[in-house]
Scaffold this active site. Structure first.
Site, PDB file in Angstrom:
ATOM      1  N   LYS A   9       4.668   9.337   8.715  1.00  0.00           N
ATOM      2  CA  LYS A   9       4.505   8.752  10.057  1.00  0.00           C
ATOM      3  C   LYS A   9       5.506   9.303  11.080  1.00  0.00           C
ATOM      4  O   LYS A   9       5.330  10.408  11.557  1.00  0.00           O
ATOM      5  CB  LYS A   9       4.513   7.231   9.952  1.00  0.00           C
ATOM      6  CG  LYS A   9       3.352   6.743   9.030  1.00  0.00           C
ATOM      7  CD  LYS A   9       3.066   5.277   9.154  1.00  0.00           C
ATOM      8  CE  LYS A   9       2.063   4.782   8.128  1.00  0.00           C
ATOM      9  NZ  LYS A   9       0.715   4.609   8.586  1.00  0.00           N
ATOM     10  N   TYR A  18       0.867  -1.187   0.000  1.00  0.00           N
ATOM     11  CA  TYR A  18       0.000   0.000   0.000  1.00  0.00           C
ATOM     12  C   TYR A  18       0.897   1.229   0.000  1.00  0.00           C
ATOM     13  O   TYR A  18       1.845   1.312   0.787  1.00  0.00           O
ATOM     14  CB  TYR A  18      -0.885  -0.004   1.248  1.00  0.00           C
ATOM     15  CG  TYR A  18      -1.776   1.212   1.376  1.00  0.00           C
ATOM     16  CD1 TYR A  18      -2.804   1.452   0.466  1.00  0.00           C
ATOM     17  CD2 TYR A  18      -1.601   2.118   2.427  1.00  0.00           C
ATOM     18  CE1 TYR A  18      -3.627   2.570   0.597  1.00  0.00           C
ATOM     19  CE2 TYR A  18      -2.426   3.225   2.563  1.00  0.00           C
ATOM     20  CZ  TYR A  18      -3.440   3.449   1.643  1.00  0.00           C
ATOM     21  OH  TYR A  18      -4.246   4.546   1.775  1.00  0.00           O
ATOM     22  N   ASP A  32       9.486   2.988  -0.697  1.00  0.00           N
ATOM     23  CA  ASP A  32       8.495   3.649   0.156  1.00  0.00           C
ATOM     24  C   ASP A  32       8.777   3.272   1.611  1.00  0.00           C
ATOM     25  O   ASP A  32       8.566   2.132   2.032  1.00  0.00           O
ATOM     26  CB  ASP A  32       7.086   3.195  -0.271  1.00  0.00           C
ATOM     27  CG  ASP A  32       5.984   3.856   0.554  1.00  0.00           C
ATOM     28  OD1 ASP A  32       6.305   4.568   1.522  1.00  0.00           O
ATOM     29  OD2 ASP A  32       4.803   3.646   0.213  1.00  0.00           O
TER      30      ASP A  32
END
Ligand SMILES: Cc1ncc(COP(=O)(O)O)c(C=O)c1O
Length: 437
Positions: free
Chosen positions: A272, A145, A240
């Site tokens: 994050k 994702y 990523d």
């Protein structure tokens, strides 16, 4: 030992009247596990307190960001000082530069651009890769994702896996048609895709160590192989690290992988942890590639709140506090909990697999010997997980409400918090055994 949830239930009713599904991000809705999503009122250290006054040891940590735990006093102080000076100026600030310097110092990238979400980071990295190469096709892996970017929503892991949707309405066919989706950890599939389409591929994007189908680490040398394959075909390798960045080590997954094997991604994405619980994210890479970005180059990208002074203050304070001692503690907590979980499940006779990438780990409720890819992750006994999840919740442990997620710990998980998890695990394992198919 049922915990009161009437206030959460009342808020959920109100929420559903004004917000689709009552939540602002799908997995929060407990759709995969059933029951009432807990509305949290506060967080401190390893603990969350809900609106009914129940306390939980938090093993979600806001889906990764809270490496230092909730309401860390020094992060709060940095935020308070920043807020007192004003919340957004729409001009450059010193804190943005300091945060960029901290990111560059911890990673192999040379230039970085700050944005507000991980989705924005991957979307912008892909535009930049297309602008730099003059090619359109993007390669990704099933189960990875990268945010809700149109071209990256094909077979995208946790949220979609949980809801059993393989793709989403609203993405133009033309956009999906530019995306090649391959099975993770499958070198032959990568070779074949590049052999057939190599001269049309702008980039390959991968989670540095996937956490969005549960934790599925790269097989030894897999990332190096991807980097080399991209290089041979003139495509960019985009790693990523929105989830793993500054979490699994001070230099993220690259610190456990690329730095050891001696390779560097062309572009990386972060989010994050580097936002310290605020909306901040970033993408960066080689100076030559980043020079294509506006205003230096022709590839446009912008943001009213990019590099926001409060978010960057929180992120900078968090990264400066994320020392080797912090990572050692998070590693220790994760290993203690993961070991106890697998012991409890084995003791109760529940088939499962434990997989970890540094301090990020998952338990798969499966009788497969290992979970190397999304297809295998999909074979889980979600009923067993559901029973396990609710038994933990009843005993004051907040796990990710989906079988397809990583568990996250923080350096604020002290011995009392860890003990509460260890005490709950055997009961949850029994509950899982009772529900297993
Ligand atoms: C690896 C990865 N990339 C990108 C994203 C998207 O980030 P955001 O939710 O901040 O848009 C996520 C979110 O979980 C992620 O885990």
């Amino acid at each position: 030992m049922s915990r009161p949830d009437s206030q959460s239930a009342a808020w959920f009713d109100r929420a559903r009247a004004v917000t689709p599904g009552g939540v602002n991000s799908p997995v929060r809705a407990f759709a995969a596990v059933g029951g009432t999503p807990r509305f949290m009122a506060s967080g401190r250290g390893a603990w969350l307190t809900d609106v009914d006054g129940n306390e939980y040891v938090d093993l979600v940590c806001s889906w990764g960001p809270m490496l230092l735990g909730h309401a860390h006093p020094e992060v709060l102080a940095a935020v308070g000082e920043a807020v007192a000076r004003g919340t957004s100026y729409g001009t450059p600030t010193a804190t943005e530069v300091e945060l960029a310097e901290e990111i560059v110092a911890r990673t192999p990238i040379e230039r970085v651009r700050l944005v507000s979400s991980g989705t924005e980071a991957t979307m912008s990295a892909i535009r930049l890769a297309r602008g730099f190469t003059g090619r359109d096709v993007v390669v990704k892996f099933a189960g990875c994702y990268h945010g809700h970017v149109d071209s990256l929503l094909a077979s995208a892991g946790s949220g979609l896996a949980t809801f059993g949707v393989s793709t989403t309405p609203g993405v133009p066919e033309s956009s999906a048609a530019q995306t090649i989706v391959l099975p993770y950890n499958d070198r032959a599939a990568v070779e074949a895709a590049f052999a057939e389409h190599g001269d049309r591929i702008a980039c390959l994007i991968t989670e540095a160590s996937p956490g969005n189908m549960g934790v599925v680490p790269p097989e030894a040398g897999f990332n190096a192989f991807l980097a080399e394959t991209c290089r041979r075909h003139g495509a960019l390798f985009v790693s990523d690290e929105v989830m793993t960045g500054f979490r699994v080590s001070r230099s993220g997954q690259w610190g456990l992988d690329g730095a050891v094997e001696g390779w560097t991604p062309d572009l990386m994405t972060f989010g994050k942890v580097m936002g310290g619980g605020f909306p901040a994210a970033a993408f960066g890479g080689r100076a030559e590639v980043m020079a294509m970005l506006s205003p230096e180059g022709p590839v446009y990208q912008a943001g009213t709140l990019s590099g926001n002074p409060v978010a960057t203050a929180a992120g900078l304070a968090t990264l400066r506090l994320a020392t080797d001692e912090v990572y050692a503690r998070v590693d220790e907590v994760a290993s203690t909990i993961a070991t106890a979980a697998t012991k409890a499940l084995a003791g109760a006779g529940v088939p499962h697999v434990l997989q970890a990438s540094g301090n990020m780990f998952s338990i798969f409720f499966t009788d497969a010997p290992a979970v190397p890819d999304y297809a295998t992750a999909g074979g889980q006994d979600v009923g067993a997980f559901r029973a396990f999840f609710h038994a933990m919740l009843e005993r004051g442990v907040y796990l990710p409400p989906s079988a397809f997620e990583a568990w996250f710990c923080s350096s604020a998980h002290d011995d009392r918090a860890v003990q509460q998890v260890l005490d709950a695990l055997p009961h949850a394992a029994e509950a899982a055994a009772g529900a297993a198919r």
